[in-house]
Motif scaffolding. Sequence first.
Motif, PDB file in Angstrom:
ATOM      1  N   LYS A  78      96.242  27.935  27.016  1.00  0.00           N
ATOM      2  CA  LYS A  78      96.853  28.980  26.334  1.00  0.00           C
ATOM      3  C   LYS A  78      97.829  29.544  27.662  1.00  0.00           C
ATOM      4  O   LYS A  78      99.037  29.679  26.994  1.00  0.00           O
ATOM      5  N   LYS A  79      97.419  29.665  28.819  1.00  0.00           N
ATOM      6  CA  LYS A  79      98.618  30.092  29.793  1.00  0.00           C
ATOM      7  C   LYS A  79      99.451  29.041  29.984  1.00  0.00           C
ATOM      8  O   LYS A  79     100.432  29.129  30.280  1.00  0.00           O
ATOM      9  N   LEU A  80      98.932  27.755  30.127  1.00  0.00           N
ATOM     10  CA  LEU A  80      99.959  26.589  30.325  1.00  0.00           C
ATOM     11  C   LEU A  80     101.048  26.511  29.117  1.00  0.00           C
ATOM     12  O   LEU A  80     102.144  26.367  29.344  1.00  0.00           O
ATOM     13  N   HIS A  81     100.462  26.738  28.003  1.00  0.00           N
ATOM     14  CA  HIS A  81     101.439  26.693  26.832  1.00  0.00           C
ATOM     15  C   HIS A  81     102.547  27.859  26.726  1.00  0.00           C
ATOM     16  O   HIS A  81     103.752  27.791  26.135  1.00  0.00           O
TER      17      HIS A  81
ATOM     18  N   PRO B 166      85.101  21.505  37.331  1.00  0.00           N
ATOM     19  CA  PRO B 166      85.053  22.733  37.659  1.00  0.00           C
ATOM     20  C   PRO B 166      83.914  23.755  36.908  1.00  0.00           C
ATOM     21  O   PRO B 166      84.204  23.575  35.642  1.00  0.00           O
ATOM     22  N   LEU B 167      82.887  24.125  37.302  1.00  0.00           N
ATOM     23  CA  LEU B 167      81.999  24.899  36.827  1.00  0.00           C
ATOM     24  C   LEU B 167      82.564  26.097  36.287  1.00  0.00           C
ATOM     25  O   LEU B 167      83.178  26.724  36.750  1.00  0.00           O
ATOM     26  N   SER B 168      81.977  26.463  35.023  1.00  0.00           N
ATOM     27  CA  SER B 168      82.323  27.903  34.371  1.00  0.00           C
ATOM     28  C   SER B 168      83.862  27.841  34.129  1.00  0.00           C
ATOM     29  O   SER B 168      84.736  29.060  34.366  1.00  0.00           O
ATOM     30  N   PHE B 169      84.569  26.921  33.890  1.00  0.00           N
ATOM     31  CA  PHE B 169      85.774  26.677  33.678  1.00  0.00           C
ATOM     32  C   PHE B 169      86.333  26.956  32.128  1.00  0.00           C
ATOM     33  O   PHE B 169      85.954  26.343  31.236  1.00  0.00           O
ATOM     34  N   ASP B 170      87.322  27.943  31.837  1.00  0.00           N
ATOM     35  CA  ASP B 170      87.614  28.306  30.453  1.00  0.00           C
ATOM     36  C   ASP B 170      89.006  27.481  30.153  1.00  0.00           C
ATOM     37  O   ASP B 170      89.951  27.658  30.401  1.00  0.00           O
ATOM     38  N   GLY B 171      88.523  26.470  29.602  1.00  0.00           N
ATOM     39  CA  GLY B 171      89.719  25.527  29.256  1.00  0.00           C
ATOM     40  C   GLY B 171      90.661  25.722  28.234  1.00  0.00           C
ATOM     41  O   GLY B 171      92.141  25.771  28.374  1.00  0.00           O
ATOM     42  N   ASP B 172      90.175  26.659  27.185  1.00  0.00           N
ATOM     43  CA  ASP B 172      90.910  27.433  26.368  1.00  0.00           C
ATOM     44  C   ASP B 172      92.132  28.301  26.937  1.00  0.00           C
ATOM     45  O   ASP B 172      92.953  28.453  26.618  1.00  0.00           O
ATOM     46  N   LYS B 173      91.493  28.972  27.802  1.00  0.00           N
ATOM     47  CA  LYS B 173      92.321  30.099  28.579  1.00  0.00           C
ATOM     48  C   LYS B 173      93.295  29.589  29.297  1.00  0.00           C
ATOM     49  O   LYS B 173      94.651  29.825  29.339  1.00  0.00           O
ATOM     50  N   PHE B 174      92.910  28.229  29.996  1.00  0.00           N
ATOM     51  CA  PHE B 174      93.966  27.534  30.873  1.00  0.00           C
ATOM     52  C   PHE B 174      95.145  26.957  29.908  1.00  0.00           C
ATOM     53  O   PHE B 174      96.098  27.214  30.317  1.00  0.00           O
TER      54      PHE B 174
ATOM     55  N   ASN C 213     113.760  11.904  23.060  1.00  0.00           N
ATOM     56  CA  ASN C 213     112.865  12.076  24.510  1.00  0.00           C
ATOM     57  C   ASN C 213     112.271  13.341  24.319  1.00  0.00           C
ATOM     58  O   ASN C 213     112.925  14.606  24.616  1.00  0.00           O
ATOM     59  N   PRO C 214     110.913  13.375  24.179  1.00  0.00           N
ATOM     60  CA  PRO C 214     110.197  14.652  24.253  1.00  0.00           C
ATOM     61  C   PRO C 214     109.998  14.831  25.763  1.00  0.00           C
ATOM     62  O   PRO C 214     109.404  14.141  26.448  1.00  0.00           O
ATOM     63  N   VAL C 215     110.507  16.007  26.197  1.00  0.00           N
ATOM     64  CA  VAL C 215     109.967  16.402  27.525  1.00  0.00           C
ATOM     65  C   VAL C 215     109.564  18.078  27.555  1.00  0.00           C
ATOM     66  O   VAL C 215     109.671  18.631  26.393  1.00  0.00           O
ATOM     67  N   TYR C 216     108.962  18.476  28.539  1.00  0.00           N
ATOM     68  CA  TYR C 216     108.426  19.766  28.707  1.00  0.00           C
ATOM     69  C   TYR C 216     109.442  20.631  29.347  1.00  0.00           C
ATOM     70  O   TYR C 216     110.090  20.186  30.445  1.00  0.00           O
TER      71      TYR C 216
ATOM     72  N   SER D  31     105.086  19.694  35.542  1.00  0.00           N
ATOM     73  CA  SER D  31     104.916  18.200  35.606  1.00  0.00           C
ATOM     74  C   SER D  31     105.307  17.946  33.925  1.00  0.00           C
ATOM     75  O   SER D  31     105.610  18.842  33.085  1.00  0.00           O
ATOM     76  N   GLN D  32     105.358  16.733  33.712  1.00  0.00           N
ATOM     77  CA  GLN D  32     105.683  16.054  32.738  1.00  0.00           C
ATOM     78  C   GLN D  32     104.364  15.433  32.010  1.00  0.00           C
ATOM     79  O   GLN D  32     104.313  14.486  30.997  1.00  0.00           O
ATOM     80  N   VAL D  33     103.180  15.761  32.640  1.00  0.00           N
ATOM     81  CA  VAL D  33     101.951  15.173  32.260  1.00  0.00           C
ATOM     82  C   VAL D  33     101.508  16.001  30.842  1.00  0.00           C
ATOM     83  O   VAL D  33     101.263  16.996  30.765  1.00  0.00           O
ATOM     84  N   PRO D  34     101.146  15.360  29.665  1.00  0.00           N
ATOM     85  CA  PRO D  34     100.951  15.853  28.455  1.00  0.00           C
ATOM     86  C   PRO D  34      99.386  16.350  28.727  1.00  0.00           C
ATOM     87  O   PRO D  34      98.675  16.151  29.660  1.00  0.00           O
ATOM     88  N   ASP D  35      99.107  17.304  27.706  1.00  0.00           N
ATOM     89  CA  ASP D  35      97.883  18.068  27.780  1.00  0.00           C
ATOM     90  C   ASP D  35      96.663  17.093  27.686  1.00  0.00           C
ATOM     91  O   ASP D  35      95.610  17.353  28.273  1.00  0.00           O
ATOM     92  N   ASP D  36      96.764  15.963  26.840  1.00  0.00           N
ATOM     93  CA  ASP D  36      95.688  15.154  26.853  1.00  0.00           C
ATOM     94  C   ASP D  36      95.597  14.242  27.999  1.00  0.00           C
ATOM     95  O   ASP D  36      94.659  13.257  27.801  1.00  0.00           O
ATOM     96  N   ARG D  37      96.251  14.290  29.024  1.00  0.00           N
ATOM     97  CA  ARG D  37      96.171  13.698  30.231  1.00  0.00           C
ATOM     98  C   ARG D  37      95.901  14.516  31.397  1.00  0.00           C
ATOM     99  O   ARG D  37      95.729  14.366  32.474  1.00  0.00           O
ATOM    100  N   ILE D  38      95.310  15.801  31.064  1.00  0.00           N
ATOM    101  CA  ILE D  38      95.060  16.605  31.855  1.00  0.00           C
ATOM    102  C   ILE D  38      93.396  16.947  31.757  1.00  0.00           C
ATOM    103  O   ILE D  38      93.088  17.142  30.668  1.00  0.00           O
TER     104      ILE D  38
END
Length: 295
Positions: free
Chosen positions: A283-286, A273-281, A88-91, A251-258
């Motif tokens: 990195k913070k999420l991980h 969201p305009l000017s959203f830095d996905g990589d920064k987000f 069972n993979p979980v976060y 949450s248990q929502v995987p990265d590829d469903r965000i």
Amino acid sequence: MSAILPILKNMRFKDWATRIILIFLMLATLIVAVFIGGARQAQNQTIASNSEATTWNQYLPGQLQPAITKPEKKQNFIPSPAKINKINPVYITTVAFSKYRPNFAQAKVDPSNYGDRYLADINGVPFNHQPIIVIHETTNSTSSAINFFQTPHDDESVQASYHAIITLEGQVIYLVPPEKRAFGAGNSVFKGVNGVETVQTNPNLPPSVNNFAYHVSLETPPDAWGKSDIAQHTGYTEAQYNSLAWLIAQSQVPDDRITTHKAVDVAGGKVDPLSFDGDKFLKKLHSFRQLRTFN
């Protein structure tokens, strides 16, 4: 004759006393019956209430169920081979997550601006989409967005809401409960590893991702409030990225469903969201959660 009168009086007294006792017993029986009936009615209402709660629980998408902070303790029984081999993979949340605590607030949304989650579409076809998280921006101030959500709207085409908003200061404002369907996206689809996912729950509106989506919005910076024809703005604060990651880390929502509102929009008119830095987000999420597997 004088000897008979006391006897008659005594008989009359006994008859009177007997009648009083009978009346008292009848009243007592009636009171007991009313009490028992009221108790049964209260019990039936409780059962109905519990049954209704159980029914609504099946709509819980699980997108915000708390992430596991540590493995569960071993049980004192030998599990079956099937349970031993199951992975069972979980976060699980991290130390960095536990050290960050944003401010919280809650605001009510008018019932016309959100609805229930369904188990089948308008044709009765059942579905079981896994939850997704859709990131938005308010395009104006937080207070302006909340005011709109708190205003009743009879026109279904303008009804709108989010599950949560994150202010410029990083405050998390909870709006629509996660078990309810927020009207965050109109004509929309999610394209993932399972193909195109969308559900039509209203015959008067096009299909959307709302039935299996959790909508969270970032407050737009003041330099872009009310502007719809701009290609970018100053972006979001560090506190907003931290709070967004903190919220989703639970949450248990995987990265590829965000995903984003822009990505799921079919008409192509949404850019948030305009000017959203996905990589920064990410990195913070991980840094706030990590994927682990447990037998």
